[in-house]
Design a protein around this motif. Structure first.
Motif, PDB file in Angstrom:
ATOM      1  N   SER A  18       0.333  -1.389   0.142  1.00  0.00           N
ATOM      2  CA  SER A  18       0.032   0.117   0.214  1.00  0.00           C
ATOM      3  C   SER A  18       0.684   1.026   0.152  1.00  0.00           C
ATOM      4  O   SER A  18       0.200   2.634  -0.408  1.00  0.00           O
ATOM      5  CB  SER A  18      -1.336  -0.071   0.885  1.00  0.00           C
ATOM      6  OG  SER A  18      -0.432  -0.142   2.528  1.00  0.00           O
ATOM      7  N   PRO A  19       2.391   1.236   0.776  1.00  0.00           N
ATOM      8  CA  PRO A  19       2.938   2.559   0.756  1.00  0.00           C
ATOM      9  C   PRO A  19       3.012   3.122  -0.857  1.00  0.00           C
ATOM     10  O   PRO A  19       2.674   4.089  -1.122  1.00  0.00           O
ATOM     11  CB  PRO A  19       3.687   2.756   1.588  1.00  0.00           C
ATOM     12  CG  PRO A  19       3.773   1.319   2.681  1.00  0.00           C
ATOM     13  CD  PRO A  19       2.654   0.330   1.486  1.00  0.00           C
ATOM     14  N   GLU A  20       3.921   1.752  -1.702  1.00  0.00           N
ATOM     15  CA  GLU A  20       4.280   2.081  -3.285  1.00  0.00           C
ATOM     16  C   GLU A  20       2.846   2.574  -3.744  1.00  0.00           C
ATOM     17  O   GLU A  20       3.027   3.221  -4.558  1.00  0.00           O
ATOM     18  CB  GLU A  20       5.024   0.657  -3.538  1.00  0.00           C
ATOM     19  CG  GLU A  20       5.689   0.693  -2.887  1.00  0.00           C
ATOM     20  CD  GLU A  20       6.358   0.175  -1.582  1.00  0.00           C
ATOM     21  OE1 GLU A  20       7.136   0.466  -1.075  1.00  0.00           O
ATOM     22  OE2 GLU A  20       4.829  -0.054  -1.475  1.00  0.00           O
ATOM     23  N   LEU A  21       2.210   1.768  -3.627  1.00  0.00           N
ATOM     24  CA  LEU A  21       0.582   1.848  -4.472  1.00  0.00           C
ATOM     25  C   LEU A  21      -0.050   3.572  -4.361  1.00  0.00           C
ATOM     26  O   LEU A  21      -0.501   3.898  -4.665  1.00  0.00           O
ATOM     27  CB  LEU A  21      -0.172   0.963  -4.720  1.00  0.00           C
ATOM     28  CG  LEU A  21       0.470  -0.815  -5.157  1.00  0.00           C
ATOM     29  CD1 LEU A  21      -0.949  -1.451  -4.885  1.00  0.00           C
ATOM     30  CD2 LEU A  21      -0.222   0.071  -6.696  1.00  0.00           C
ATOM     31  N   ASN A  22       0.408   4.025  -3.346  1.00  0.00           N
ATOM     32  CA  ASN A  22      -0.765   5.119  -2.381  1.00  0.00           C
ATOM     33  C   ASN A  22      -0.225   6.123  -3.463  1.00  0.00           C
ATOM     34  O   ASN A  22      -0.255   6.954  -3.408  1.00  0.00           O
ATOM     35  CB  ASN A  22      -0.788   4.977  -0.751  1.00  0.00           C
ATOM     36  CG  ASN A  22      -2.452   4.641  -0.768  1.00  0.00           C
ATOM     37  OD1 ASN A  22      -3.012   4.157  -1.116  1.00  0.00           O
ATOM     38  ND2 ASN A  22      -2.193   3.594   0.746  1.00  0.00           N
ATOM     39  N   MET A 109       9.304  -7.319  -7.626  1.00  0.00           N
ATOM     40  CA  MET A 109       8.497  -6.112  -7.652  1.00  0.00           C
ATOM     41  C   MET A 109       9.413  -4.985  -8.113  1.00  0.00           C
ATOM     42  O   MET A 109       9.137  -3.802  -9.013  1.00  0.00           O
ATOM     43  CB  MET A 109       6.656  -5.847  -7.224  1.00  0.00           C
ATOM     44  CG  MET A 109       5.705  -6.698  -7.292  1.00  0.00           C
ATOM     45  SD  MET A 109       4.491  -6.299  -6.906  1.00  0.00           S
ATOM     46  CE  MET A 109       3.643  -8.202  -6.778  1.00  0.00           C
ATOM     47  N   MET A 110      10.111  -4.622  -7.228  1.00  0.00           N
ATOM     48  CA  MET A 110      10.375  -3.266  -6.928  1.00  0.00           C
ATOM     49  C   MET A 110      12.229  -3.759  -7.386  1.00  0.00           C
ATOM     50  O   MET A 110      12.285  -2.825  -8.074  1.00  0.00           O
ATOM     51  CB  MET A 110      10.558  -3.292  -5.369  1.00  0.00           C
ATOM     52  CG  MET A 110       9.921  -3.201  -4.601  1.00  0.00           C
ATOM     53  SD  MET A 110       8.678  -1.346  -5.030  1.00  0.00           S
ATOM     54  CE  MET A 110       7.319  -2.638  -4.656  1.00  0.00           C
ATOM     55  N   ALA A 111      12.383  -4.818  -8.051  1.00  0.00           N
ATOM     56  CA  ALA A 111      13.820  -5.499  -8.160  1.00  0.00           C
ATOM     57  C   ALA A 111      13.934  -6.588  -8.603  1.00  0.00           C
ATOM     58  O   ALA A 111      13.762  -7.530  -8.053  1.00  0.00           O
ATOM     59  CB  ALA A 111      14.907  -5.129  -6.790  1.00  0.00           C
ATOM     60  N   GLY A 168      11.287   2.557  -2.642  1.00  0.00           N
ATOM     61  CA  GLY A 168      11.157   3.635  -4.005  1.00  0.00           C
ATOM     62  C   GLY A 168      10.777   4.725  -3.406  1.00  0.00           C
ATOM     63  O   GLY A 168      10.112   5.524  -4.407  1.00  0.00           O
ATOM     64  N   ILE A 169      10.309   5.017  -2.015  1.00  0.00           N
ATOM     65  CA  ILE A 169       9.277   5.901  -1.401  1.00  0.00           C
ATOM     66  C   ILE A 169       9.277   6.805  -0.586  1.00  0.00           C
ATOM     67  O   ILE A 169       9.569   7.285  -0.196  1.00  0.00           O
ATOM     68  CB  ILE A 169       8.346   5.414  -1.563  1.00  0.00           C
ATOM     69  CG1 ILE A 169       7.739   5.010  -0.770  1.00  0.00           C
ATOM     70  CG2 ILE A 169       6.519   5.103  -2.656  1.00  0.00           C
ATOM     71  CD1 ILE A 169       6.727   4.787   0.507  1.00  0.00           C
ATOM     72  N   PRO A 196      18.584   0.816   4.189  1.00  0.00           N
ATOM     73  CA  PRO A 196      18.390   1.164   3.044  1.00  0.00           C
ATOM     74  C   PRO A 196      18.317   0.856   1.595  1.00  0.00           C
ATOM     75  O   PRO A 196      20.363   1.076   1.062  1.00  0.00           O
ATOM     76  CB  PRO A 196      17.592   2.548   2.781  1.00  0.00           C
ATOM     77  CG  PRO A 196      18.886   3.204   4.246  1.00  0.00           C
ATOM     78  CD  PRO A 196      19.506   2.051   4.708  1.00  0.00           C
ATOM     79  N   CYS A 197      18.387   0.806   0.753  1.00  0.00           N
ATOM     80  CA  CYS A 197      18.222   0.972  -0.505  1.00  0.00           C
ATOM     81  C   CYS A 197      17.875   1.476  -1.487  1.00  0.00           C
ATOM     82  O   CYS A 197      16.298   1.383  -2.345  1.00  0.00           O
ATOM     83  CB  CYS A 197      18.607  -0.348  -1.557  1.00  0.00           C
ATOM     84  SG  CYS A 197      18.991  -0.790  -2.999  1.00  0.00           S
ATOM     85  N   PRO A 198      18.102   3.221  -1.712  1.00  0.00           N
ATOM     86  CA  PRO A 198      17.419   3.924  -2.941  1.00  0.00           C
ATOM     87  C   PRO A 198      17.012   2.681  -3.897  1.00  0.00           C
ATOM     88  O   PRO A 198      17.989   2.471  -4.301  1.00  0.00           O
ATOM     89  CB  PRO A 198      17.593   4.973  -2.890  1.00  0.00           C
ATOM     90  CG  PRO A 198      18.385   5.272  -1.154  1.00  0.00           C
ATOM     91  CD  PRO A 198      18.973   3.808  -1.479  1.00  0.00           C
ATOM     92  N   ILE A 199      15.275   2.939  -4.331  1.00  0.00           N
ATOM     93  CA  ILE A 199      15.760   2.030  -5.962  1.00  0.00           C
ATOM     94  C   ILE A 199      14.314   3.627  -6.561  1.00  0.00           C
ATOM     95  O   ILE A 199      13.561   3.964  -6.174  1.00  0.00           O
ATOM     96  CB  ILE A 199      15.083   1.203  -6.000  1.00  0.00           C
ATOM     97  CG1 ILE A 199      13.518   1.145  -5.194  1.00  0.00           C
ATOM     98  CG2 ILE A 199      15.984   0.337  -5.829  1.00  0.00           C
ATOM     99  CD1 ILE A 199      12.818  -0.406  -5.397  1.00  0.00           C
ATOM    100  N   THR A 200      14.394   3.100  -7.725  1.00  0.00           N
ATOM    101  CA  THR A 200      13.282   3.820  -8.868  1.00  0.00           C
ATOM    102  C   THR A 200      11.908   2.887  -8.571  1.00  0.00           C
ATOM    103  O   THR A 200      12.226   1.740  -8.662  1.00  0.00           O
ATOM    104  CB  THR A 200      13.729   3.862  -9.862  1.00  0.00           C
ATOM    105  OG1 THR A 200      13.933   3.643 -10.596  1.00  0.00           O
ATOM    106  CG2 THR A 200      14.965   4.709 -10.126  1.00  0.00           C
ATOM    107  N   LEU A 201      10.772   3.385  -9.167  1.00  0.00           N
ATOM    108  CA  LEU A 201       9.686   2.508  -8.986  1.00  0.00           C
ATOM    109  C   LEU A 201       9.260   2.345 -10.926  1.00  0.00           C
ATOM    110  O   LEU A 201       8.340   1.847 -10.679  1.00  0.00           O
ATOM    111  CB  LEU A 201       8.545   3.348  -8.166  1.00  0.00           C
ATOM    112  CG  LEU A 201       8.532   3.398  -6.715  1.00  0.00           C
ATOM    113  CD1 LEU A 201       7.467   4.091  -7.195  1.00  0.00           C
ATOM    114  CD2 LEU A 201       8.586   2.179  -6.085  1.00  0.00           C
TER     115      LEU A 201
END
Length: 217
Positions: A18-22, A109-111, A168-169, A196-201
């Motif tokens: 839900s955090p990514e989809l929201n 789904m993220m990587a 990614g957020i 943490p590993c910052p990524i794009t979505l």
């Protein structure tokens, strides 16, 4: 535009995502898509997972004709009583215009596996990693419902590369800043460091779009 595709459908997802989809909804990527979430962490209770998933899909059908399910495959639904019953079986039983995203679990789904291998090499020296998404931090007590320190000791320490959050957020950095004691307690409970590993979505967006296009045919 992607938002035009998603506006025609409803999305049913594990609450862990839900955090990514929201976030994607707030930035306009999902257009007017309706979002429905199951309780986070139901991979530990497949009977409840199946019950909630079917119920949410039915609700989604009441709002939109097309339903995109954001759940992984074999890693999210393991039915020991009926080994041949899979996530795809459940989706197929829901009728036409219900499609599941093409991924094995939320981390995938993220990587991709290739991307995770690269990240593990860079951040953990190639050691075994316990992967998480931001929802595994936010919904810790639901994701690990019923786990005590003994069970944690059996599972986490073997991951000598520690835990890596595919984020990614920017949730992890905020969590570490605003709730440092809780973050350190979480790491202590796991018995391994969390980083943490910052990524794009981009991958997540691509998989969602691919599934939406399949629904649109």
């Amino acid at each position: 535009m992607a938002s035009d595709i998603f506006s025609e459908m409803a999305i049913v997802s594990c609450g862990t995502l839900s955090p990514e989809l929201n976030f994607l909804k707030s930035e306009g990527f999902l257009g007017n898509a309706k979002l429905f979430f199951t309780t986070p962490g139901l991979h530990e209770n497949v009977r409840e997972l199946e019950t909630q998933l079917i119920e949410r899909i039915a609700k989604a059908k009441g709002k939109k004709d097309k339903v995109l399910v954001v759940y992984g495959g074999k890693f999210c639904y393991l039915n020991a009583d009926e080994p041949t019953r899979t996530m795809q079986t459940i989706i197929a039983e829901q009728g036409e215009n219900v499609v599941r995203i093409n991924a094995t679990h939320c981390m995938d789904m993220m990587a991709s596996q290739e991307e995770r291998n690269r990240i593990a090499e860079e951040l953990a020296g190639g050691e075994k990693v316990w992967w998480m998404t931001s929802g595994w931090l936010k919904f810790r007590h639901q994701v690990f419902k019923g786990w005590d320190k003994g069970l944690a000791n059996e599972n986490f320490p073997r991951h000598t590369g520690g835990a890596i959050v595919l984020d990614g957020i920017g949730f992890t950095e905020t969590y570490m800043t605003e709730q440092p004691e809780e973050f350190l307690e979480y790491s202590d409970w796991m018995g391994i460091p969390i980083q943490p590993c910052p990524i794009t979505l981009d991958r997540f967006k691509g998989l969602l779009t691919e599934a939406a296009e399949q629904l649109g045919r």
